[in-house]
Every structure is written in C-alpha cells, then in structure tokens.
Design an enzyme around this catalytic site. Structure first.
Site, PDB file in Angstrom:
ATOM      1  CG  ASP A 173      -2.134   0.857   0.915  1.00 54.38           C
ATOM      2  OD1 ASP A 173      -3.279   0.633   0.649  1.00 54.38           O
ATOM      3  OD2 ASP A 173      -2.029   1.991   1.609  1.00 54.38           O
ATOM      4  CE1 TYR A 306      -5.430   6.561  -0.263  1.00 54.17           C
ATOM      5  CE2 TYR A 306      -5.265   6.965   2.036  1.00 54.17           C
ATOM      6  CZ  TYR A 306      -5.364   6.041   0.702  1.00 54.17           C
ATOM      7  OH  TYR A 306      -5.549   4.944   1.203  1.00 54.17           O
ATOM      8  CG  HIS A 359      -4.495  -4.240  -0.233  1.00 52.59           C
ATOM      9  ND1 HIS A 359      -3.453  -3.445  -1.059  1.00 52.59           N
ATOM     10  CD2 HIS A 359      -4.253  -2.898   0.796  1.00 52.59           C
ATOM     11  CE1 HIS A 359      -3.323  -2.482  -0.605  1.00 52.59           C
ATOM     12  NE2 HIS A 359      -3.676  -2.066   0.337  1.00 52.59           N
TER      13      HIS A 359
END
Length: 394
Positions: A173, A306, A359
C-alpha cells in the site's frame, strides 16, 4: 538525536466513556433485504460487545513499543511510535516494515515473532515497525505538504537513530510508495534492498479500453487474465474512497473524527473487499478500527497522505528507476495486479507467486510473507549478505 522512550498503549477512561456514549446515540441507516456484511452496496454493520482493555493489554504484552522524537526538515519534530523487536542472533538483518492505509502497526503483529526467530536454516531479522506520522500513536504534521519524501525521511531517520546504518525494507500500500522513495533517496548507502507485496508497474504503450478484447487472447496466462479482471473490478467499483480522500480529505474527516460507526463502516468494507475471504473475527476488526479511533491525531490525519501525494507530480506513478535489489510477492486478491509480461525492472532479483491472499499480506498470510523474506535474503539468493556482516543466520 533524541532518546528512546518505552511506550504502553493507555487509552483514558474518559476516551472510552465518550466512545460508549457516541455508540449509544448512533443512528444506523436502513438496509435492503439480503444485504451482506460488505456487499455491492458497501458495509453492513451490527451491534456487538467488545472489550478494548483486553486487547490493549495484549498489545502491550506482545509488542515492545517505544516513542522517539524525529526532526523532519521544514516540519519540526514529530513524536514517532514504533515497535522494535530484536532477534537473539548476533549478525541479524535490520528490517523496516512500513504499513499503509487503512493499516497500522497492528498489521505486523503476526510477522514480528516469526521474523525474529533464530535458525541455522533461514535468516533472522531485527524488526522495526513505525506508526507513520498521523497514524496510531505517532503525532501528525501540522503543516501542509507532508508527502512521500517526508514519510521516507521519518522512517530513515528512525532507523539511523536505532543504530541501523544499513537495512532492508518491506511495505505494501503506501508502504510500497514510501519504501520506493527511500530506495531512491537512500538506496545503496543505507537501504540495501527492498521488498513489496504491492507490485506497481504501468501498462505498455497502447494499452487502453479498446484493447481489452485483444488482451484476453494475446499471450496472457490465466493468472494474468485473473489479475487484470481483479484490477478492472477495483478500478470500476472500489476506488470511490480514493477520489474523496485525495481531493477533499478534510470534509470526510469530520465524519471519521466524530462518528465511530462511520469510521467502522468506512474501513470495514476495505478489510472485507481487499482480502481473500479472510475470516475476520469481530475482535480483530474492532481492534483494527479502535487503533484509528484512539490515535493521537485522530483518524482524519491518516487520510491526508492521499491529498498530499496526488499534488506531487508523478508520485503515484513514478517513472524514475531504483538501483538497489527489489523483491515482489504476488497475491491473487491484491487490488492491482500487473501481468508478468509488463514487469521489466532490471533490479528485480526475487519473485514469489501465491495461490491465496490479498492486500494485507502481513496480517492475512504472515507465513507466506515471512517465507518470502527469508528466501529473498537467505543463502543462495542474490541478496544474501546485502547488509554488511549481517546475514541473519544463527
């Protein structure tokens, strides 16, 4: 360099009382018939009992935790929380594990005890697992512009402060992008090799929507095709969170900071959708979410990465090469899975393919991930002895 301070998680009774009051007053949305826990409409939640104090005590007992002030250029000092678990082996490989969102140091709880195991048959590691700035029990930056370079600087300076002048890294990630930036900034001199379970490579030229039919019959393996379908599913139905967090994180942040049910719903669907049918228990999910709820900076701080990274040119899809050895582990329920024929990295020295897993590989498939790291840095590998005088064998 500041000194290390032992740390124990200690949520106040007042914080717990506030949480219980909010939960008592929570208003749940209506649901349609047949809605699953995390189906096509998103998360579906139910009320359940949970004892935070029990899990707080377990984390404190299992994990050697510390804090340390790290000075970040242009941003002042941040107090960083981290796990630091040492092996009993003398010549051990220092390994930095970097989490992402919606993860935390909690992701590493299963791999830490495996990585430090001493053996004449495989390498052992000293393991450092920081809570990234704005996550868990680390403080958050208070100025705009804290992006990948600053996260990389935080992690690198932590390793230097612990006496690890040379080390290797593992991340998925955001951990992938942060450790990639570390490989660019500190590779060779300090970072000697890096491994990720989140391989990201761009498609070849001319690959677009019109080439979808041709790619199904143009030399791709069944595994490649399944990976492309998984990627297409994620891009079509799973990236709404990314659009919001990368454009208006503060707007979303009000609901995440004020509503524990909202925070649970926002993250829970990712835990379900992003794993490979992992059998989550209620206690696992609620501990995962509670670390966000009780974090020092609050859950909003964790999503600003982000916005900051998307403001930086080419940060999401960097084209600059790295120069140190790289390892990839492939899991079939990862979010973005590139076909093997797209991968043309000359520094790639290790690959491992798994038949299950998603993930959150460190948490979902800890033995697989640890096995890959042992193989990548074990005897006979191209990175054996990459850290000077530290091969990890008992």
């Amino acid at each position: 360099m500041s000194s290390e301070t032992p740390f124990q998680i200690s949520v106040s009774d007042e914080q717990l009382a506030t949480l219980h009051k909010k939960l008592e007053l929570a208003a749940f949305p209506d649901e349609l018939e047949g809605m699953s826990s995390a189906g096509e409409y998103g998360a579906s939640l139910a009320d359940d009992g949970y004892d935070w104090r029990k899990h707080e005590a377990q984390l404190n007992e299992q994990l050697p935790q510390f804090t340390r002030d790290i000075e970040i250029e242009g941003f002042g000092s941040l107090n960083i929380h981290y796990i630091h678990k040492k092996s009993e082996v003398a010549n051990v490989i220092p390994l930095l594990f970097v989490h992402g969102w919606p993860g935390s140091f909690f992701e590493a709880t299963k791999i830490v005890p495996l990585l430090v195991q001493a053996s004449p048959d495989h390498p052992s590691f000293h393991v450092v697992v920081p809570s990234l700035p704005g996550y868990g029990f680390s403080t958050a930056p208070t100025k705009k512009g804290f992006s990948l370079t600053q996260y990389a600087e935080t992690c690198h300076k932590l390793m230097l402060a612990l006496g690890y002048n040379e080390y290797v890294t593992q991340g998925g990630d955001w951990g992938y992008r942060i450790t990639r930036r570390m490989a660019r900034l500190y590779g060779g001199t300090h970072v000697k090799a890096w491994h990720t379970n989140f391989p990201r490579v761009g498609p070849p030229k001319g690959f677009g929507p019109l080439s979808y039919l041709s790619r199904l019959t143009s030399g791709y393996t069944l595994r490649d095709k399944a990976g492309l379908q998984r990627t297409e599913w994620f891009m079509k139905t799973g990236r709404g969170y990314f659009a919001e967090q990368s454009t208006r994180p503060q707007t979303l942040g009000y609901s995440l900071a004020d509503s524990p049910v909202g925070l649970l719903g926002w993250i829970y669907e990712k835990l379900v959708d992003w794993t490979d049918a992992y059998p989550w228990t209620d206690d696992e999910v609620l501990t995962w979410i509670s670390i966000y709820w009780f974090s020092r900076a609050g859950p909003t701080a964790s999503i600003r990465i982000y916005y900051e990274v998307t403001q930086e040119d080419n940060a999401l899809y960097p084209t600059e090469p790295t120069t140190i050895p790289l390892g990839f582990s492939y899991f079939p329920k990862e979010l973005v899975i590139p076909p093997r024929k797209w991968i043309r990295d000359p520094t790639l020295v290790f690959e491992a393919d798994h038949d299950s897993g998603g993930h959150f590989a460190a948490y979902e498939k800890p033995k697989f991930l640890v096995g890959d790291l042992r193989k990548m840095f074990g005897k006979g590998s191209r990175t054996f002895g990459v850290v000077a005088n530290k091969n990890g064998y008992a």
